[in-house]
Design a protein around this motif. Structure first.
Motif, PDB file in Angstrom:
ATOM      1  N   ALA A 199      45.979  10.463   2.063  1.00 32.83           N
ATOM      2  CA  ALA A 199      45.196  10.377   3.289  1.00 32.83           C
ATOM      3  C   ALA A 199      45.767   9.318   4.218  1.00 32.83           C
ATOM      4  CB  ALA A 199      43.732  10.056   2.957  1.00 32.83           C
ATOM      5  N   ASP A 200      45.464   9.486   5.496  1.00 33.23           N
ATOM      6  CA  ASP A 200      45.905   8.532   6.503  1.00 33.23           C
ATOM      7  C   ASP A 200      44.919   8.571   7.662  1.00 33.23           C
ATOM      8  OD1 ASP A 200      48.329   6.734   7.267  1.00 33.23           O
ATOM      9  OD2 ASP A 200      47.854   7.856   9.087  1.00 33.23           O
ATOM     10  N   THR A 201      44.875   7.459   8.397  1.00 35.53           N
ATOM     11  CA  THR A 201      43.982   7.365   9.551  1.00 35.53           C
ATOM     12  C   THR A 201      44.746   6.919  10.793  1.00 35.53           C
ATOM     13  OG1 THR A 201      43.440   5.024   9.206  1.00 35.53           O
ATOM     14  CG2 THR A 201      42.059   6.638   8.075  1.00 35.53           C
ATOM     15  N   GLU A 202      44.182   7.255  11.930  1.00 37.41           N
ATOM     16  CA  GLU A 202      44.515   6.633  13.198  1.00 37.41           C
ATOM     17  C   GLU A 202      43.213   6.021  13.658  1.00 37.41           C
ATOM     18  OE1 GLU A 202      47.580   6.248  14.076  1.00 37.41           O
ATOM     19  OE2 GLU A 202      48.348   7.693  12.613  1.00 37.41           O
ATOM     20  N   THR A 203      43.284   4.854  14.313  1.00 35.78           N
ATOM     21  CA  THR A 203      42.060   4.095  14.574  1.00 35.78           C
ATOM     22  C   THR A 203      41.958   3.604  16.021  1.00 35.78           C
ATOM     23  OG1 THR A 203      43.040   1.960  13.999  1.00 35.78           O
ATOM     24  CG2 THR A 203      42.106   3.268  12.183  1.00 35.78           C
TER      25      THR A 203
ATOM     26  N   GLY B 123      41.928   0.577  16.878  1.00 28.84           N
ATOM     27  CA  GLY B 123      42.714  -0.641  17.068  1.00 28.84           C
ATOM     28  C   GLY B 123      42.970  -1.351  15.760  1.00 28.84           C
ATOM     29  N   MET B 124      43.249  -2.644  15.857  1.00 24.19           N
ATOM     30  CA  MET B 124      43.619  -3.423  14.678  1.00 24.19           C
ATOM     31  C   MET B 124      42.537  -4.419  14.257  1.00 24.19           C
ATOM     32  SD  MET B 124      46.592  -2.260  13.906  1.00 24.19           S
ATOM     33  CE  MET B 124      47.311  -3.469  12.823  1.00 24.19           C
ATOM     34  N   THR B 125      41.417  -4.465  14.960  1.00 24.88           N
ATOM     35  CA  THR B 125      40.372  -5.436  14.640  1.00 24.88           C
ATOM     36  C   THR B 125      39.627  -5.014  13.371  1.00 24.88           C
ATOM     37  OG1 THR B 125      38.784  -4.275  16.032  1.00 24.88           O
ATOM     38  CG2 THR B 125      40.053  -6.059  17.068  1.00 24.88           C
ATOM     39  N   ARG B 126      38.900  -5.958  12.781  1.00 27.95           N
ATOM     40  CA  ARG B 126      38.156  -5.665  11.541  1.00 27.95           C
ATOM     41  C   ARG B 126      37.128  -4.553  11.719  1.00 27.95           C
ATOM     42  NH1 ARG B 126      37.406  -9.498   7.091  1.00 27.95           N
ATOM     43  NH2 ARG B 126      39.143 -10.939   7.233  1.00 27.95           N
ATOM     44  N   ASP B 127      36.570  -4.432  12.909  1.00 27.30           N
ATOM     45  CA  ASP B 127      35.531  -3.420  13.135  1.00 27.30           C
ATOM     46  C   ASP B 127      36.102  -2.081  13.614  1.00 27.30           C
ATOM     47  OD1 ASP B 127      36.297  -4.310  15.649  1.00 27.30           O
ATOM     48  OD2 ASP B 127      34.251  -4.433  16.442  1.00 27.30           O
ATOM     49  N   ARG B 128      37.407  -1.897  13.485  1.00 25.70           N
ATOM     50  CA  ARG B 128      38.065  -0.662  13.934  1.00 25.70           C
ATOM     51  C   ARG B 128      37.390   0.566  13.306  1.00 25.70           C
ATOM     52  NH1 ARG B 128      41.081  -3.272  10.177  1.00 25.70           N
ATOM     53  NH2 ARG B 128      41.496  -2.096   8.279  1.00 25.70           N
ATOM     54  N   GLU B 129      37.454   1.659  14.035  1.00 27.99           N
ATOM     55  CA  GLU B 129      36.877   2.918  13.563  1.00 27.99           C
ATOM     56  C   GLU B 129      37.955   3.989  13.498  1.00 27.99           C
ATOM     57  OE1 GLU B 129      32.800   3.956  15.076  1.00 27.99           O
ATOM     58  OE2 GLU B 129      33.386   2.449  16.566  1.00 27.99           O
ATOM     59  N   VAL B 130      37.729   4.963  12.639  1.00 26.13           N
ATOM     60  CA  VAL B 130      38.651   6.087  12.479  1.00 26.13           C
ATOM     61  C   VAL B 130      38.461   7.058  13.643  1.00 26.13           C
ATOM     62  CG1 VAL B 130      39.232   8.091  11.053  1.00 26.13           C
ATOM     63  CG2 VAL B 130      38.679   5.902   9.968  1.00 26.13           C
ATOM     64  N   ILE B 131      39.560   7.348  14.337  1.00 21.40           N
ATOM     65  CA  ILE B 131      39.512   8.373  15.384  1.00 21.40           C
ATOM     66  C   ILE B 131      40.222   9.644  14.925  1.00 21.40           C
ATOM     67  CG2 ILE B 131      39.247   6.785  17.323  1.00 21.40           C
ATOM     68  CD1 ILE B 131      42.293   7.160  17.832  1.00 21.40           C
ATOM     69  N   GLU B 132      41.007   9.522  13.836  1.00 21.58           N
ATOM     70  CA  GLU B 132      41.682  10.699  13.290  1.00 21.58           C
ATOM     71  C   GLU B 132      41.868  10.476  11.799  1.00 21.58           C
ATOM     72  OE1 GLU B 132      44.983  13.254  15.335  1.00 21.58           O
ATOM     73  OE2 GLU B 132      46.001  11.717  14.152  1.00 21.58           O
ATOM     74  N   LEU B 133      41.527  11.485  11.009  1.00 24.07           N
ATOM     75  CA  LEU B 133      41.669  11.418   9.556  1.00 24.07           C
ATOM     76  C   LEU B 133      42.422  12.645   9.081  1.00 24.07           C
ATOM     77  CD1 LEU B 133      40.968  10.157   6.771  1.00 24.07           C
ATOM     78  CD2 LEU B 133      38.769  11.371   6.887  1.00 24.07           C
ATOM     79  N   GLY B 134      43.472  12.400   8.310  1.00 25.34           N
ATOM     80  CA  GLY B 134      44.252  13.489   7.729  1.00 25.34           C
ATOM     81  C   GLY B 134      44.232  13.370   6.218  1.00 25.34           C
ATOM     82  N   ILE B 135      43.977  14.475   5.538  1.00 30.30           N
ATOM     83  CA  ILE B 135      43.945  14.497   4.074  1.00 30.30           C
ATOM     84  C   ILE B 135      44.726  15.710   3.598  1.00 30.30           C
ATOM     85  CG2 ILE B 135      42.500  14.553   1.997  1.00 30.30           C
ATOM     86  CD1 ILE B 135      40.138  13.642   3.808  1.00 30.30           C
ATOM     87  N   VAL B 136      45.655  15.494   2.665  1.00 37.19           N
ATOM     88  CA  VAL B 136      46.422  16.584   2.068  1.00 37.19           C
ATOM     89  C   VAL B 136      46.378  16.443   0.552  1.00 37.19           C
ATOM     90  CG1 VAL B 136      47.954  16.768   4.075  1.00 37.19           C
ATOM     91  CG2 VAL B 136      48.667  15.380   2.127  1.00 37.19           C
TER      92      VAL B 136
END
Length: 188
Positions: free
Chosen positions: A25-29, A31-44
């Motif tokens: 799995a991988d994410t795009e978020t 930003g880099m702050t502690r409270d960052r949120e997932v804007i894209e999630l990929g799972i294979v």
């Protein structure tokens, strides 16, 4: 993939009762702050089948520096679901699985910010970057795409900083190193 202990080299594969137990799995978020949120999630899965390729509308706006990396803008997410609307589905995908991230500390932190209770769903979580750093003691870059190129992993069909493509790159790199150094091949 650790040099020191042969049993640990196949940690991800041997911990599994079946190849379907292993996910990448991988994410795009935002930003880099502690409270960052997932804007894209990929799972294979281990065979490279895409199980999820999803973008999310988050409460936090995307930091402009994050957009410079992954190319995703706030306006691109306006019609996407909020992470909370898919938490159950995400938990079900990860339930009792061994999950391999390239950068575990970043991705797991991001997922936990967006999908409450994530870590309790998985069987084990592994970090390919940590294993690769122990393996690659050359002083060369440990970035995912650099590591793939160094080991002749096919990535021409992938876009760096796309969550699903980075999950596929991690899957391909893991299998390539397992095949090269530990004679591992996927069961049929």
């Amino acid at each position: 993939l650790h040099r020191v202990d042969r049993r640990q080299r196949q940690m991800c594969i041997r911990d599994s009762n079946h190849p379907s137990d292993i996910l990448f799995a991988d994410t795009e978020t935002t930003g880099m702050t502690r409270d960052r949120e997932v804007i894209e999630l990929g799972i294979v899965d281990l065979a490279g089948n895409v199980l999820l390729d999803q973008r999310f509308l988050t409460y936090l706006p995307i930091h402009y520096k994050a957009t410079e990396v992954h190319g995703i803008t706030n306006s691109m997410l306006l019609r996407c679901p909020h992470p909370c609307s898919m938490t159950e589905q995400i938990h079900e995908i990860f339930k009792n699985k061994i999950v391999i991230f390239y950068n575990k500390s970043f991705d797991v932190g991001s997922i936990e910010n967006s999908f409450e209770g994530f870590s309790g769903q998985t069987s084990k979580i592994h970090c390919m970057l940590k294993a690769y750093k122990e393996y690659n003691r050359t002083g060369l870059s440990n970035k995912l795409m650099d590591a793939c190129r160094r080991h002749n992993v096919a990535i021409n069909d992938l876009n760096a900083h796309s969550a699903v493509d980075d999950a596929l790159a991690t899957q391909r790199l893991t299998l390539k190193l397992m095949q090269q150094h530990y004679q591992y091949s996927l069961p049929r």
